[in-house]
Design an enzyme around this catalytic site. Structure first.
Site, mmCIF file in Angstrom:
data_model
loop_
_atom_site.group_PDB
_atom_site.id
_atom_site.type_symbol
_atom_site.label_atom_id
_atom_site.label_comp_id
_atom_site.label_asym_id
_atom_site.label_seq_id
_atom_site.Cartn_x
_atom_site.Cartn_y
_atom_site.Cartn_z
ATOM 1 N N LYS A 24 0.750 -0.999 0.012
ATOM 2 C CA LYS A 24 -0.151 -0.366 -0.017
ATOM 3 C C LYS A 24 0.681 1.326 0.053
ATOM 4 C CE LYS A 24 -2.090 1.345 4.225
ATOM 5 N NZ LYS A 24 -1.846 3.088 4.379
ATOM 6 N N ASN A 25 1.514 1.466 0.700
ATOM 7 C CA ASN A 25 2.729 2.463 0.774
ATOM 8 C C ASN A 25 4.480 2.878 -0.659
ATOM 9 O OD1 ASN A 25 1.090 2.904 3.393
ATOM 10 N ND2 ASN A 25 2.728 2.081 4.535
ATOM 11 N N ARG A 94 -5.364 11.332 4.083
ATOM 12 C CA ARG A 94 -3.948 11.173 4.111
ATOM 13 C C ARG A 94 -3.388 11.316 3.358
ATOM 14 N NH1 ARG A 94 -2.015 13.424 7.741
ATOM 15 N NH2 ARG A 94 -0.115 12.532 7.266
ATOM 16 N N CYS A 118 -5.579 11.853 12.653
ATOM 17 C CA CYS A 118 -6.020 10.681 12.524
ATOM 18 C C CYS A 118 -6.140 9.781 13.817
ATOM 19 C CB CYS A 118 -5.568 10.091 11.316
ATOM 20 S SG CYS A 118 -3.484 9.256 11.642
ATOM 21 N N ARG A 123 -0.346 14.220 13.496
ATOM 22 C CA ARG A 123 0.365 13.849 11.574
ATOM 23 C C ARG A 123 1.098 15.180 11.216
ATOM 24 N NH1 ARG A 123 -1.350 8.706 9.502
ATOM 25 N NH2 ARG A 123 0.631 8.539 8.805
ATOM 26 N N PRO A 124 1.408 15.704 11.302
ATOM 27 C CA PRO A 124 1.317 17.502 10.809
ATOM 28 C C PRO A 124 3.009 16.966 9.381
ATOM 29 C CG PRO A 124 3.293 16.814 13.147
ATOM 30 C CD PRO A 124 2.574 15.635 12.953
ATOM 31 N N LEU A 127 7.116 19.513 7.777
ATOM 32 C CA LEU A 127 8.362 19.096 6.759
ATOM 33 C C LEU A 127 8.945 18.919 5.558
ATOM 34 C CD1 LEU A 127 9.377 16.508 8.510
ATOM 35 C CD2 LEU A 127 10.524 18.852 9.601
ATOM 36 N N ASP A 307 4.555 0.474 11.784
ATOM 37 C CA ASP A 307 3.688 -0.146 11.145
ATOM 38 C C ASP A 307 2.848 -1.568 12.480
ATOM 39 O OD1 ASP A 307 3.485 1.837 8.097
ATOM 40 O OD2 ASP A 307 3.402 2.490 10.168
ATOM 41 N N ARG A 399 -8.913 -0.245 4.672
ATOM 42 C CA ARG A 399 -7.616 0.159 4.471
ATOM 43 C C ARG A 399 -6.810 0.215 3.527
ATOM 44 N NH1 ARG A 399 -5.642 4.654 7.629
ATOM 45 N NH2 ARG A 399 -4.715 4.763 5.986
HETATM 46 C C1 EPZ Z 1 4.341 7.154 6.183
HETATM 47 O O1 EPZ Z 1 3.365 8.162 7.030
HETATM 48 C C2 EPZ Z 1 3.506 5.758 6.090
HETATM 49 N N1 EPZ Z 1 2.232 5.899 5.365
HETATM 50 C C3 EPZ Z 1 2.345 5.007 7.286
HETATM 51 O O2 EPZ Z 1 1.963 4.462 7.101
HETATM 52 C C4 EPZ Z 1 4.261 5.033 8.261
HETATM 53 O O3 EPZ Z 1 3.553 4.547 9.814
HETATM 54 C C5 EPZ Z 1 4.875 5.944 8.515
HETATM 55 O O4 EPZ Z 1 5.373 6.466 6.746
HETATM 56 C C6 EPZ Z 1 6.602 5.732 9.608
HETATM 57 O O5 EPZ Z 1 7.385 4.793 8.511
HETATM 58 C C7 EPZ Z 1 1.799 6.195 4.118
HETATM 59 O O6 EPZ Z 1 3.306 5.223 3.586
HETATM 60 C C8 EPZ Z 1 0.645 6.322 3.231
HETATM 61 P P1 EPZ Z 1 6.244 10.666 8.580
HETATM 62 P P2 EPZ Z 1 4.018 9.854 7.072
HETATM 63 O O7 EPZ Z 1 6.081 11.934 7.825
HETATM 64 O O8 EPZ Z 1 4.629 9.832 5.446
HETATM 65 C C9 EPZ Z 1 6.819 13.662 11.883
HETATM 66 C C10 EPZ Z 1 -0.010 2.378 8.096
HETATM 67 O O9 EPZ Z 1 -0.294 2.045 8.569
HETATM 68 N N2 EPZ Z 1 6.316 13.845 10.611
HETATM 69 O O10 EPZ Z 1 7.260 9.842 8.313
HETATM 70 O O11 EPZ Z 1 2.695 10.369 7.210
HETATM 71 C C11 EPZ Z 1 5.140 12.333 12.297
HETATM 72 O O12 EPZ Z 1 4.290 13.552 12.827
HETATM 73 C C12 EPZ Z 1 0.128 4.065 7.903
HETATM 74 O O13 EPZ Z 1 0.298 1.902 7.027
HETATM 75 C C13 EPZ Z 1 6.776 15.799 11.349
HETATM 76 O O14 EPZ Z 1 6.751 16.114 12.229
HETATM 77 O O15 EPZ Z 1 4.827 9.158 8.026
HETATM 78 C C14 EPZ Z 1 5.401 11.417 13.025
HETATM 79 O O16 EPZ Z 1 5.868 11.182 14.087
HETATM 80 C C15 EPZ Z 1 0.219 4.692 8.976
HETATM 81 N N3 EPZ Z 1 6.270 16.288 10.293
HETATM 82 C C16 EPZ Z 1 7.260 11.234 11.932
HETATM 83 O O17 EPZ Z 1 6.797 12.480 11.818
HETATM 84 C C17 EPZ Z 1 6.047 16.087 8.691
HETATM 85 O O18 EPZ Z 1 5.824 16.853 7.906
HETATM 86 C C18 EPZ Z 1 6.939 9.798 11.029
HETATM 87 O O19 EPZ Z 1 5.625 10.616 9.936
HETATM 88 C C19 EPZ Z 1 6.149 14.985 8.365
HETATM 89 C C20 EPZ Z 1 6.152 14.000 9.409
#
Ligand code: EPZ
Length: 422
Positions: A24-25, A94, A118, A123-124, A127, A307, A399
């Site tokens: 999915k990801n 998202r 969510c 989920r900010p 970055l 995950d 999902r």
């Molecule tokens: C991806 O989400 C995955 N989703 C998530 O899978 C996965 O848990 C996550 O990466 C971590 O591996 C998809 O790929 C569609 P991040 P993403 O940006 O990109 C913080 C599932 O169950 N952050 O790496 O949103 C954030 O708050 C889903 O399949 C900021 O602070 O993850 C978190 O603490 C859930 N500012 C950390 O980074 C930002 O601008 C990781 O987030 C972005 C993120």
């Protein structure tokens, strides 16, 4: 969407072979990237899951045509004229946030609404926006919408404060056509990032370094169509391995990349499971009485994946000994633990840490899924609990897992899907 539930009768061991779907990801950012060409893109073996169906709706809203031919997804982006994604579509998925990069690349402008938080956290996307600004994008945030003007974007260097998966993907895609060389330091190293690089390069992009501490994108004029098969879903694979570790039995997974989940298989071996891997297969054998893995700390790849945190925590509730589970990525990814406690689990939560003391057996109960992976963890708990378990809120699980009940039934589990008689 009508509400459904899973009815589970626990206690069955799991035996058999399952072919794992594409990830999915990986699929979601690759679908987003497909809007950067006017040619046809063919993605093999599309998983039949809600997040991908919603991403198709987003592409069609923008003006793309999509069709399914057998199991393959065809995307025709020629007629995309729109670079604005409506609020309700953004709210539903998202992943709409990583339409920013591709739309900026193709149209030099993009408008999405804040995807919002969510059930697992805030989920900010600061970055994402900071990186795009560092490449010269003008970003205006107003009334919950994000309007980006990319007309003055230039290649350059972005150093991510945190290796965010989504931010890395957005920045890779946003810089594809920027003349010159763009570098992303401290990027996410997940296999899905490497897969996006490989997909983009199959369209004629020039990206290298994905999976390392530095990704380099050399701008090209255009991208062509391609046919591509995204990598297998390491999280679905890990979920099924943990299911077998909990229930006992012997399960072989096909279409996997074992090195994508070494952090999990290492823990499963330490818990007493027997694991045999070949190039694209993995077999797990378990007596169903695992030992505690003692400590789980979720970290960016190649650390233990957040995950799979819920699923391995569920396993620890029936493992011999005590386990400390530390969730470092998402603020509220322990919501499902309260439901496990209803099943007799001994879990103490303290902020981002869960202390799990293994019990002899869980008891079946009525439980409620509130997020994708927490819901999957509740199903795993029901599979090995004594008696009946009802898992409400199956749409969360749909999902990211295609026909989860059919996959588990094929392995011998007693699980059916019923509609909620609301
Ligand atoms: C991806 O989400 C995955 N989703 C998530 O899978 C996965 O848990 C996550 O990466 C971590 O591996 C998809 O790929 C569609 P991040 P993403 O940006 O990109 C913080 C599932 O169950 N952050 O790496 O949103 C954030 O708050 C889903 O399949 C900021 O602070 O993850 C978190 O603490 C859930 N500012 C950390 O980074 C930002 O601008 C990781 O987030 C972005 C993120």
């Amino acid at each position: 969407m009508f509400m459904e539930k899973f009815l589970i009768y626990g206690g069955e061991k799991l035996f058999g072979n399952i072919k794992v779907d594409c990830a999915k990801n990986a699929y979601l950012p690759i679908m987003a990237a497909s809007v950067m060409t006017e040619d046809e893109v063919v993605l093999k073996n599309m998983p039949n899951i809600l997040d991908i169906q919603n991403m198709r709706k987003i592409l069609e809203f923008l003006g793309a045509e999509t069709k399914i031919d057998g199991v393959d997804l065809h995307i025709f982006g020629k007629n995309i004229k729109n670079s604005t994604i409506s609020n309700n579509l953004s709210k539903n998925l998202r992943s709409s946030v990583f339409m920013l990069g591709p739309l900026l690349a193709r149209f030099k402008k993009a408008r999405v609404s804040y995807p919002g938080g969510c059930n697992i956290g805030l989920r900010p996307i600061d970055l994402h926006l900071k990186g795009l600004k560092e490449l010269g994008a003008k970003v205006i945030e107003s009334h919950g919408n994000i309007c980006c003007d990319g007309s003055k974007m230039k290649s350059g260097t972005v150093i991510l404060d945190y290796p965010s998966v989504g931010a890395t993907e957005n920045l890779m895609m946003a810089s594809i056509f920027l003349p010159g060389v763009t570098k992303i330091y401290n990027p996410a190293k997940e296999p899905e990032i490497v897969d996006l690089q490989n997909f983009l390069n199959s369209m004629g992009a020039s990206v290298c370094g994905a999976g390392s501490d530095e990704i380099t994108i050399t701008g090209v004029q255009k991208l062509s169509g391609t046919t591509y098969k995204p990598i297998p879903d390491r999280i679905v694979a890990g979920t099924l391995l943990i299911a077998c570790a909990m229930c006992g039995g012997k399960v072989t997974l096909e279409n996997v990349v074992p090195e994508h989940f070494l952090s999990l298989t290492d823990k499963l071996q330490k818990s007493g499971c027997k694991i045999v891997v070949s190039s694209d297969k993995i077999t797990i054998e378990s007596k169903g009485k695992p030992k505690s893995v003692e400590m789980v700390e979720t970290l960016p790849y190649p650390g233990f994946p957040t995950d799979l945190q819920s699923q391995i925590l569920a396993m620890q509730t029936i493992s011999k000994g005590v386990c400390v589970v530390r969730e470092n990525l998402f603020e509220t990814r322990f919501r499902f633990a309260q439901e496990l406690i209803k099943m007799g689990a001994d879990i103490k939560l303290c902020g981002q840490t869960a202390f799990v003391c293994g019990v002899k057996e869980l008891m079946g109960a009525e439980v409620f899924a509130s997020d994708l992976r927490g819901g999957a963890a509740l199903v795993l708990a029901g599979l090995c609990a004594k008696g009946h378990t009802t898992v409400h809120g199956v749409h969360h699980i749909d999902r990211g897992y295609s026909s989860f009940e059919k996959v588990l039934s094929a392995l011998g589990a007693k699980i059916t899907r019923e509609s909620e008689n609301l």
